[in-house]
Motif scaffolding. Sequence first.
Motif, PDB file in Angstrom:
ATOM      1  N   LEU A 122       5.758  -5.099  16.896  1.00  0.00           N
ATOM      2  CA  LEU A 122       4.393  -4.592  17.022  1.00  0.00           C
ATOM      3  C   LEU A 122       3.970  -3.749  15.837  1.00  0.00           C
ATOM      4  N   VAL A 123       4.865  -2.904  15.344  1.00  0.00           N
ATOM      5  CA  VAL A 123       4.484  -2.025  14.234  1.00  0.00           C
ATOM      6  C   VAL A 123       4.123  -2.874  13.014  1.00  0.00           C
ATOM      7  N   GLN A 124       4.823  -4.016  12.892  1.00  0.00           N
ATOM      8  CA  GLN A 124       4.528  -4.902  11.773  1.00  0.00           C
ATOM      9  C   GLN A 124       3.151  -5.569  11.951  1.00  0.00           C
ATOM     10  N   GLU A 155      16.259  -6.524   1.919  1.00  0.00           N
ATOM     11  CA  GLU A 155      15.800  -5.787   3.107  1.00  0.00           C
ATOM     12  C   GLU A 155      14.424  -5.172   2.868  1.00  0.00           C
ATOM     13  N   LEU A 156      14.270  -4.518   1.687  1.00  0.00           N
ATOM     14  CA  LEU A 156      12.998  -3.854   1.403  1.00  0.00           C
ATOM     15  C   LEU A 156      11.861  -4.867   1.303  1.00  0.00           C
ATOM     16  N   ASN A 157      12.171  -6.077   0.865  1.00  0.00           N
ATOM     17  CA  ASN A 157      11.148  -7.114   0.736  1.00  0.00           C
ATOM     18  C   ASN A 157      10.942  -7.914   2.019  1.00  0.00           C
ATOM     19  N   ASP A 158      11.728  -7.619   3.056  1.00  0.00           N
ATOM     20  CA  ASP A 158      11.643  -8.399   4.294  1.00  0.00           C
ATOM     21  C   ASP A 158      10.354  -8.049   5.051  1.00  0.00           C
ATOM     22  N   ASP A 167       8.887  -4.369   6.821  1.00  0.00           N
ATOM     23  CA  ASP A 167       8.149  -3.615   5.809  1.00  0.00           C
ATOM     24  C   ASP A 167       7.334  -2.456   6.400  1.00  0.00           C
ATOM     25  N   GLU A 168       6.451  -2.795   7.328  1.00  0.00           N
ATOM     26  CA  GLU A 168       5.568  -1.767   7.880  1.00  0.00           C
ATOM     27  C   GLU A 168       6.375  -0.705   8.637  1.00  0.00           C
ATOM     28  N   ALA A 169       7.395  -1.138   9.365  1.00  0.00           N
ATOM     29  CA  ALA A 169       8.215  -0.194  10.134  1.00  0.00           C
ATOM     30  C   ALA A 169       8.948   0.764   9.197  1.00  0.00           C
ATOM     31  N   MET A 170       9.498   0.230   8.099  1.00  0.00           N
ATOM     32  CA  MET A 170      10.228   1.088   7.178  1.00  0.00           C
ATOM     33  C   MET A 170       9.289   2.045   6.446  1.00  0.00           C
ATOM     34  N   GLN A 193       6.450   3.620  -3.924  1.00  0.00           N
ATOM     35  CA  GLN A 193       5.272   3.830  -4.762  1.00  0.00           C
ATOM     36  C   GLN A 193       4.642   2.515  -5.215  1.00  0.00           C
ATOM     37  N   ARG A 194       5.249   1.401  -4.830  1.00  0.00           N
ATOM     38  CA  ARG A 194       4.740   0.085  -5.206  1.00  0.00           C
ATOM     39  C   ARG A 194       4.499   0.009  -6.709  1.00  0.00           C
ATOM     40  N   SER A 195       5.437   0.546  -7.499  1.00  0.00           N
ATOM     41  CA  SER A 195       5.203   0.643  -8.939  1.00  0.00           C
ATOM     42  C   SER A 195       5.717  -0.572  -9.707  1.00  0.00           C
ATOM     43  N   GLY A 196       6.214  -1.562  -9.009  1.00  0.00           N
ATOM     44  CA  GLY A 196       6.659  -2.776  -9.691  1.00  0.00           C
ATOM     45  C   GLY A 196       7.322  -3.709  -8.689  1.00  0.00           C
ATOM     46  N   GLU A 197       7.614  -4.923  -9.132  1.00  0.00           N
ATOM     47  CA  GLU A 197       8.252  -5.903  -8.255  1.00  0.00           C
ATOM     48  C   GLU A 197       9.721  -5.538  -8.043  1.00  0.00           C
ATOM     49  N   LEU A 198      10.205  -5.803  -6.852  1.00  0.00           N
ATOM     50  CA  LEU A 198      11.633  -5.625  -6.577  1.00  0.00           C
ATOM     51  C   LEU A 198      12.290  -6.999  -6.608  1.00  0.00           C
ATOM     52  N   THR A 199      12.921  -7.311  -7.721  1.00  0.00           N
ATOM     53  CA  THR A 199      13.545  -8.625  -7.915  1.00  0.00           C
ATOM     54  C   THR A 199      15.054  -8.462  -8.054  1.00  0.00           C
ATOM     55  N   PRO A 200      15.813  -9.561  -7.837  1.00  0.00           N
ATOM     56  CA  PRO A 200      17.263  -9.495  -8.060  1.00  0.00           C
ATOM     57  C   PRO A 200      17.574  -9.035  -9.494  1.00  0.00           C
TER      58      PRO A 200
END
Lengths: 203, 203
Positions: B29-31, B103-106, B110-113, B178-185
Amino acid sequence: MTTQRKALSGSARRNEASHRAILAAAFELVQEVGYAKLSIEGIAARAGVGKQTIYRWWPSKGAVLFDAFLMLSEQPDGEGAGLPDTGDLEADLKAVLRATIEELNDPRYDEAMRALNTEITHDPALAALYAERLDGPMRELKRQRLRSAQRAGQLAEDLDLDVAVDLLWGPLLNRWLQRSGELTPGYADSIVETALHGLRPRS
Amino acid sequence: MTTQRKALSGSARRNEASHRAILAAAFELVQEVGYAKLSIEGIAARAGVGKQTIYRWWPSKGAVLFDAFLMLSEQPDGEGAGLPDTGDLEADLKAVLRATIEELNDPRYDEAMRALNTEITHDPALAALYAERLDGPMRELKRQRLRSAQRAGQLAEDLDLDVAVDLLWGPLLNRWLQRSGELTPGYADSIVETALHGLRPRS
């Protein structure tokens, strides 16, 4: 002509004064009542202006707060003039990270900065604006200082300067946001020393 | 005796099932609706239980969400069993940081975290609970892996393991918040390489 110019300049001065009073009031109030209870009405009362004066310039309390941070970052005694560059990279970085920690620990801005970060976390559009207007220019100053050290042979030639900025400032900001430990000058020094030399044994 | 034990165990099983259904419903629900619109009523409806069942176990929606994260961290396929230790520190850290980024990109969490982090930022008491129940145990697993490398001579003898954990994970979490860039491998790999070797030129 002269009279008209004087009149205009007087009006511009009054606008400028109201503008600054509103931004200062927003900063004070968010610290006192928290972001959830911050209101345009409250800011107007504190700044001694009418509500309509605020709505003429800003659409929301978030926009006012954002501009308050912009004003702060543009102050002549701010970091806008570039990071210190004495040639001693380690000392300069420690001074800058200690200053960052002082700002994060400053009770005058604590609630306002947390509110801004909360809004950014939940709002990609605001995050983009923040990246462009506030974080971007600061990040460029940080890269400039590191680039100067890189040219002087004090940093690895193939170092990604954005990764370097994240490695130096990321731990501080994260510790502050997650409240996972004290932010002390000694912590700033440890981050700088460990980032510069790396986790591996010194050869 | 046997019948009574059977009955108890049936009731415990039903409790356990309701418990898990409620936590799963809170996550979903939070998502879907965001933390601000998450309500106990909504969670109860989604989980197929009465509101009172939820209030019997949790005082607030924040408490439900917090326990939902606890359940997640205790899953058998989670990281609770310790970080990989193949003897190749760099490879192990890259694998773990890539998993963190996944996990962070899942989108399921996302919204819950973000909501949990927002609550922590504004609430020192919740931050302390988070440090004790969630971040603390994870941090100990990270320190254990680094300690094993330190004993093997792969990390500096005088390295502060908490600083090392912050240097590795802080940039990821901060970039995410901070959404300051992409989180990539690739970003995970750069952080590990740069942290291990340091910003200085390799000698």
